[in-house]
Design an enzyme around this catalytic site. Structure first.
Site, mmCIF file in Angstrom:
data_model
loop_
_atom_site.group_PDB
_atom_site.id
_atom_site.type_symbol
_atom_site.label_atom_id
_atom_site.label_comp_id
_atom_site.label_asym_id
_atom_site.label_seq_id
_atom_site.Cartn_x
_atom_site.Cartn_y
_atom_site.Cartn_z
ATOM 1 N N PRO A 1 -32.718 -48.556 -31.968
ATOM 2 C CA PRO A 1 -32.266 -48.723 -33.351
ATOM 3 C C PRO A 1 -33.408 -48.401 -34.307
ATOM 4 C CG PRO A 1 -32.898 -50.835 -32.426
ATOM 5 C CD PRO A 1 -33.141 -49.814 -31.343
ATOM 6 N N TYR B 1 -33.769 -50.588 -36.892
ATOM 7 C CA TYR B 1 -34.099 -51.960 -37.317
ATOM 8 C C TYR B 1 -33.959 -52.876 -36.110
ATOM 9 C CZ TYR B 1 -33.435 -49.712 -41.780
ATOM 10 O OH TYR B 1 -33.525 -48.850 -42.835
ATOM 11 N N GLU C 1 -25.602 -58.885 -50.845
ATOM 12 C CA GLU C 1 -24.348 -58.372 -50.275
ATOM 13 C C GLU C 1 -23.358 -59.461 -49.861
ATOM 14 O OE1 GLU C 1 -24.642 -54.799 -47.795
ATOM 15 O OE2 GLU C 1 -26.818 -54.957 -47.886
ATOM 16 N N HIS D 1 -33.389 -55.924 -35.129
ATOM 17 C CA HIS D 1 -32.682 -57.209 -35.176
ATOM 18 C C HIS D 1 -31.288 -56.836 -34.681
ATOM 19 C CE1 HIS D 1 -31.325 -61.089 -37.153
ATOM 20 N NE2 HIS D 1 -30.195 -60.497 -36.800
ATOM 21 N N LEU D 2 -30.816 -57.516 -33.638
ATOM 22 C CA LEU D 2 -29.595 -57.020 -32.988
ATOM 23 C C LEU D 2 -28.411 -56.878 -33.951
ATOM 24 C CD1 LEU D 2 -28.867 -56.204 -29.995
ATOM 25 C CD2 LEU D 2 -27.360 -58.197 -30.093
ATOM 26 N N HIS D 3 -27.810 -55.709 -33.923
ATOM 27 C CA HIS D 3 -26.617 -55.457 -34.724
ATOM 28 C C HIS D 3 -25.727 -54.466 -33.982
ATOM 29 C CE1 HIS D 3 -29.674 -52.481 -35.919
ATOM 30 N NE2 HIS D 3 -28.658 -51.641 -35.991
ATOM 31 N N ASP E 1 -21.323 -51.082 -43.752
ATOM 32 C CA ASP E 1 -22.629 -50.455 -43.640
ATOM 33 C C ASP E 1 -22.982 -49.771 -44.967
ATOM 34 O OD1 ASP E 1 -24.486 -49.360 -41.158
ATOM 35 O OD2 ASP E 1 -24.432 -47.964 -42.847
ATOM 36 N N HIS F 1 -22.589 -51.523 -34.351
ATOM 37 C CA HIS F 1 -21.931 -50.578 -35.273
ATOM 38 C C HIS F 1 -20.432 -50.528 -34.951
ATOM 39 C CE1 HIS F 1 -25.877 -48.590 -36.362
ATOM 40 N NE2 HIS F 1 -26.186 -49.233 -35.254
ATOM 41 N N LYS G 1 -23.898 -46.958 -45.427
ATOM 42 C CA LYS G 1 -23.443 -45.564 -45.461
ATOM 43 C C LYS G 1 -21.979 -45.422 -45.896
ATOM 44 C CE LYS G 1 -25.208 -44.335 -41.197
ATOM 45 N NZ LYS G 1 -26.286 -45.162 -40.764
HETATM 46 P P1 M7G Z 1 -29.826 -48.758 -36.716
HETATM 47 O O1 M7G Z 1 -29.159 -48.490 -35.412
HETATM 48 O O2 M7G Z 1 -30.921 -49.774 -36.709
HETATM 49 O O3 M7G Z 1 -30.454 -47.458 -37.307
HETATM 50 O O4 M7G Z 1 -28.681 -49.195 -37.705
HETATM 51 P P2 M7G Z 1 -29.893 -46.176 -38.044
HETATM 52 O O5 M7G Z 1 -30.038 -46.494 -39.508
HETATM 53 O O6 M7G Z 1 -30.844 -45.106 -37.627
HETATM 54 O O7 M7G Z 1 -28.506 -45.982 -37.595
HETATM 55 C C1 M7G Z 1 -28.891 -49.868 -38.887
HETATM 56 C C2 M7G Z 1 -27.647 -49.731 -39.732
HETATM 57 O O8 M7G Z 1 -27.788 -50.558 -40.878
HETATM 58 C C3 M7G Z 1 -27.445 -48.317 -40.246
HETATM 59 O O9 M7G Z 1 -26.137 -47.888 -39.969
HETATM 60 C C4 M7G Z 1 -27.762 -48.415 -41.740
HETATM 61 O O10 M7G Z 1 -26.987 -47.527 -42.523
HETATM 62 C C5 M7G Z 1 -27.419 -49.852 -42.038
HETATM 63 N N1 M7G Z 1 -28.184 -50.411 -43.154
HETATM 64 C C6 M7G Z 1 -29.490 -50.201 -43.427
HETATM 65 N N2 M7G Z 1 -29.844 -50.910 -44.516
HETATM 66 C C7 M7G Z 1 -31.185 -50.927 -45.090
HETATM 67 C C8 M7G Z 1 -28.746 -51.597 -44.964
HETATM 68 C C9 M7G Z 1 -28.512 -52.489 -46.056
HETATM 69 O O11 M7G Z 1 -29.375 -52.837 -46.865
HETATM 70 N N3 M7G Z 1 -27.237 -52.981 -46.144
HETATM 71 C C10 M7G Z 1 -26.235 -52.627 -45.276
HETATM 72 N N4 M7G Z 1 -25.030 -53.138 -45.456
HETATM 73 N N5 M7G Z 1 -26.442 -51.779 -44.238
HETATM 74 C C11 M7G Z 1 -27.692 -51.272 -44.080
#
Ligand code: M7G
Length: 330
Positions: free
Chosen positions: A264, A266, A178, A268-270, A198, A272, A200
């Site tokens: 979350p 995942y 990406e 690892h801090l992120h 994202d 939205h 989505k």
């Molecule tokens: P989260 O709060 O950990 O969980 O957010 P959620 O998926 O239940 O919201 C992780 C965010 O990363 C989500 O909005 C996912 O759509 C996005 N995401 C997940 N993956 C595997 C990818 C990816 O491979 N690439 C990108 N760009 N976003 C991803």
């Protein structure tokens, strides 16, 4: 899951929106070319064997399918894309129209649009784990109350063993995946982050804008790990993330919902970044914590998120829910 009606609702600033729509389209024209090349060269889904539909919504025009791709477990998500204002002229002039019924001043038709205006956003997870499959199954949810002690004795051991792989996150940080989608990067190892669309978001319209900021620091799992020592990082993400979105998509901070999920998926801090008015999945009060609030809470109490009781929903089949039940916490 988001309400598609609300998600696509106009927020009333016509010219601003159409300009942004054009901008998002322009940003995307280059990508589209690449996507077409990819899909034309290989349709990996032609061999997909459907096992079952995990969930679907006629209203949101989305379906989650479990199946097999070359003998591997897979989840495929199909979602009809929104109709864009800037394609209307072509849609009206270039489509075939079939009359279904006519009665007085009322008539309904089936409009067959040119293929490029009738796309389905497709997400493939392969190989998918059991957890990926369960995640998309329609399920009842329960609100969990997690004290500081619960986090240490129940949640932390569970997430250390069971959480989703964050390899995709490392691929982004290391530019192994990406890299061409990155909207902004601050490379600083302490306060730096990568901002990109994202998974989505198809980037075709700003109405459902959705970006994520992923920190370069790798040892912050979630909100629970944050202390006032992280304030420079959080303030940097908020300020530079908003600036980058204003510059690229012409959306001011007052049009953005910037938040963290607890819990979350995942660890690892992120952060939205979604457009205000777009009901993104997981933006409800039981899961989303506004970054601006998080910053203020840490300013008034450096240990706020380490010590507070936090509430979040868990699905009926979530292993963590069973752990809370076993501990008599539900
Ligand atoms: P989260 O709060 O950990 O969980 O957010 P959620 O998926 O239940 O919201 C992780 C965010 O990363 C989500 O909005 C996912 O759509 C996005 N995401 C997940 N993956 C595997 C990818 C990816 O491979 N690439 C990108 N760009 N976003 C991803």
């Amino acid at each position: 899951m988001a309400d598609a009606g609300a998600k696509r609702a106009a927020d009333g600033v016509e010219t601003e929106l159409s300009q942004k729509g054009k901008r998002a389209k322009a940003d995307n024209d280059h990508d589209q070319g690449e996507e077409r090349k990819d899909s034309e060269s290989e349709n990996i889904l032609c061999g997909f064997k459907t096992s079952n539909v995990l969930s679907d919504s006629a209203r949101e025009k989305i379906i989650f399918i479990h199946g097999k791709l070359a003998d591997q477990e897979a989840v495929v998500i199909l979602e009809k894309t929104p109709i864009r204002e800037d394609t209307l002229t072509e849609l009206f002039s270039g489509s075939r129209l079939k009359l279904e019924m006519k009665n007085d001043i009322y008539s309904t038709y089936r409009l067959q649009a040119p293929p490029h205006l009738n796309e389905i956003k497709t997400t493939v997870v392969c190989p998918a784990t059991e957890k990926h499959v369960k995640r998309h199954q329609r399920q009842e949810s329960f609100l969990v109350e997690e004290t500081e002690g619960d986090y240490r004795s129940i949640t932390l051991p569970y997430i250390q063993e069971q959480s989703f792989s964050v390899q995709w996150v490392y691929n982004i940080l290391e530019k192994k995946a990406e890299a061409d989608r990155i909207v902004y990067e601050d490379p600083d190892p302490e306060v730096g982050f990568v901002l990109l669309p994202d998974l989505k978001w198809d980037q075709k319209q700003v109405d459902d804008l959705y970006l994520i900021a992923i920190t370069h620091q790798r040892d912050i799992r979630s909100l629970r790990d944050l202390t006032s020592g992280h304030l420079p990082l959080l303030q940097n993400i908020l300020q530079k993330g908003e600036e980058a979105i204003l510059q690229r998509y012409k959306l001011p901070a007052s049009k953005l919902r910037v938040y963290l999920h607890y819990q979350p998926s995942y660890f690892h801090l992120h952060v939205h970044f979604t457009k205000l008015g777009y009901e993104a999945p997981g933006c409800g009060v039981e899961r989303a914590h506004l970054l601006a609030d998080v910053i203020q809470n840490l300013q008034s109490d450096p240990q706020y998120y380490k010590t507070r009781t936090l509430y979040f929903p868990l699905r009926a089949d979530d292993g963590l829910l069973s752990k809370f039940k076993e501990a008599g916490r539900l």
